[in-house]
Design an enzyme around this catalytic site. Structure first.
Site, PDB file in Angstrom:
ATOM      1  CE1 TYR A 168       1.102  -0.522   3.887  1.00  0.00           C
ATOM      2  CE2 TYR A 168       0.736   2.021   4.522  1.00  0.00           C
ATOM      3  CZ  TYR A 168       0.923   1.132   4.889  1.00  0.00           C
ATOM      4  OH  TYR A 168       1.451   1.388   6.415  1.00  0.00           O
ATOM      5  NE  ARG A 182       6.854   4.428   0.819  1.00  0.00           N
ATOM      6  CZ  ARG A 182       6.683   4.891   1.707  1.00  0.00           C
ATOM      7  NH1 ARG A 182       7.713   5.305   2.912  1.00  0.00           N
ATOM      8  NH2 ARG A 182       5.534   5.181   1.339  1.00  0.00           N
ATOM      9  NE  ARG A 194      -5.756 -18.590   3.527  1.00  0.00           N
ATOM     10  CZ  ARG A 194      -5.239 -20.087   4.662  1.00  0.00           C
ATOM     11  NH1 ARG A 194      -5.072 -21.301   4.111  1.00  0.00           N
ATOM     12  NH2 ARG A 194      -4.276 -19.197   5.301  1.00  0.00           N
ATOM     13  CG  HIS A 197      -0.028 -21.031   2.728  1.00  0.00           C
ATOM     14  ND1 HIS A 197      -0.445 -21.693   2.673  1.00  0.00           N
ATOM     15  CD2 HIS A 197       0.716 -19.732   4.190  1.00  0.00           C
ATOM     16  CE1 HIS A 197      -0.872 -20.191   4.319  1.00  0.00           C
ATOM     17  NE2 HIS A 197      -0.586 -20.367   4.650  1.00  0.00           N
ATOM     18  CE  LYS A 230       3.188   3.115   2.847  1.00  0.00           C
ATOM     19  NZ  LYS A 230       2.928   3.508   4.828  1.00  0.00           N
ATOM     20  CD  GLU A 264       9.973   2.180   9.908  1.00  0.00           C
ATOM     21  OE1 GLU A 264       9.571   2.937  10.009  1.00  0.00           O
ATOM     22  OE2 GLU A 264       9.219   0.925  10.240  1.00  0.00           O
ATOM     23  CG  LEU A 299       8.394   2.680   4.672  1.00  0.00           C
ATOM     24  CD1 LEU A 299       8.014   1.204   4.170  1.00  0.00           C
ATOM     25  CD2 LEU A 299       6.939   3.154   5.103  1.00  0.00           C
TER      26      LEU A 299
HETATM   27  N1  PLP Z   1       6.880   4.214   9.009  1.00  0.00           N
HETATM   28  C1  PLP Z   1       6.333   2.829   8.507  1.00  0.00           C
HETATM   29  C2  PLP Z   1       6.260   2.007   9.508  1.00  0.00           C
HETATM   30  C3  PLP Z   1       5.259   3.918   7.879  1.00  0.00           C
HETATM   31  O1  PLP Z   1       4.123   2.717   8.349  1.00  0.00           O
HETATM   32  C4  PLP Z   1       5.123   4.947   7.410  1.00  0.00           C
HETATM   33  C5  PLP Z   1       3.939   5.624   7.107  1.00  0.00           C
HETATM   34  O2  PLP Z   1       3.272   5.036   6.560  1.00  0.00           O
HETATM   35  C6  PLP Z   1       5.962   5.598   7.380  1.00  0.00           C
HETATM   36  C7  PLP Z   1       7.416   4.868   8.571  1.00  0.00           C
HETATM   37  C8  PLP Z   1       6.588   7.086   6.678  1.00  0.00           C
HETATM   38  O3  PLP Z   1       6.367   6.683   5.354  1.00  0.00           O
HETATM   39  P1  PLP Z   1       6.304   8.566   4.263  1.00  0.00           P
HETATM   40  O4  PLP Z   1       6.787   9.594   5.147  1.00  0.00           O
HETATM   41  O5  PLP Z   1       6.275   7.645   2.889  1.00  0.00           O
HETATM   42  O6  PLP Z   1       4.802   8.508   4.867  1.00  0.00           O
END
Ligand code: PLP
Length: 302
Positions: A48, A67, A115, A117, A164, A197, A222
């Site tokens: 997403y 991304r 379904r 895996h 993501k 983070e 991320l």
């Molecule tokens: N880290 C995580 C785990 C996130 O889910 C997000 C955004 O959803 C971010 C950092 C920030 O990313 P962005 O600046 O691209 O929204």
């Protein structure tokens, strides 16, 4: 097929804007749905993106599309439509929802299959979903000015946090703990005591020497699109920046701390685990970065 109950009983808890996009069609939100065997639903086999819209304009669009391509490639999922078509769909959704300030949510799943895996051998048929959500610019501006409190929690996520995916249970649990503690975010902490983070944001501090610090990119975090824009802006403004890990103890002692994400660039962190950060108010460098971000991304504050 409609599922009106949530929307009708609690309009404020209704998921999103009036019109959603599913596989080539713009549908009334309550009528938009996917197959019961969709692998996004069955396995979290999906990717997403969330893009910010300010004054009707998509922010950092290319970064989000880059991304998206990278995340899809990492799980061997093809782009559902040509890259060039996505901005057109996003703009059409903004138009149909009359969205001024808010967020566009985009999800690509591997689609519906019996379904099992392993990734199916049969031809790809990804599902593409987009929704729009209106934000409250006044509330966003207040958050940027006043900041938020956060807590820390162990990082219990998988080893590929650079992708993501919609597999968000550890973030859901950590952010629920934060909410129950009266906080806006949880900073996740690795086995060595370093902050990775936030549950849905990247984390930053300003250390005792005035250096802006954020964890370097790796599979541990991320690669935030907003993080990249803020880093570039800080570098251009001649600020001292270090991409290095920092501990929770260092964060407690930091002069300033803040969060970045599409839903808020440089949101001040004024308290961590009940301890005030700096003087307990938005710090000067954080406020400066908000301005630098707004100049770079073409949007205003808020
Ligand atoms: N880290 C995580 C785990 C996130 O889910 C997000 C955004 O959803 C971010 C950092 C920030 O990313 P962005 O600046 O691209 O929204």
């Amino acid at each position: 097929m409609a599922y009106p109950s949530v929307m009708e009983k609690w309009p404020d808890r209704g998921p999103s804007g009036r019109i959603a996009y599913v596989n080539g069609r713009y549908l009334r939100h309550g009528e938009a749905s996917v197959h019961v065997e969709d692998r996004g639903l069955q396995f979290g086999d999906s990717i997403y993106e969330v893009c910010r819209v300010e004054a009707g304009v998509l922010l950092d669009e290319q970064g989000h599309l880059d991304r998206l391509e990278r995340s899809l490639a990492a799980i061997e999922l093809p782009m559902p439509v040509a890259r060039g078509a996505l901005p057109r769909i996003m703009r059409e959704l903004i138009r149909r929802n009359r969205l001024r300030d808010g967020l566009i949510y985009l999800q690509v799943t591997r689609g519906a299959f019996r379904r099992d895996h392993p990734i199916p051998d049969s031809a790809a048929r990804p599902t593409l979903i987009l929704t729009a959500r209106t934000g409250d610019p006044a509330m966003a501006a207040a958050r940027l000015a006043q900041g938020v409190k956060i807590i820390t929690r162990p990082d219990e996520r998988w080893a590929r946090r650079d992708i993501k995916t919609t597999q968000l249970l550890p973030a859901i649990l950590a952010k629920t703990a934060a909410k129950r503690a009266g906080a806006a975010e949880a900073w996740l902490v690795d086995g060595d005591g370093f902050v990775t983070e936030g549950g849905s944001t990247n984390g930053w501090i300003v250390d005792a020497g005035g250096t802006l610090v954020t964890r370097p990119l790796s599979r541990d975090i991320l690669p935030g699109v907003t993080r990249a824009v803020v880093l570039a802006a800080a570098g251009e403004a001649g600020l001292t920046v270090a991409e290095r890990k920092f501990t929770v103890a260092e964060a407690y002692a930091a002069r300033e701390a803040f969060l970045t994400s599409a839903s808020g660039a440089a949101v001040p962190v004024v308290g961590i685990d009940g301890r005030a950060i700096g003087d307990g108010r938005a710090g000067p460098l954080t406020l400066r970065l908000q301005e630098l971000y707004a100049e770079r991304s073409g949007g205003g504050l808020g």
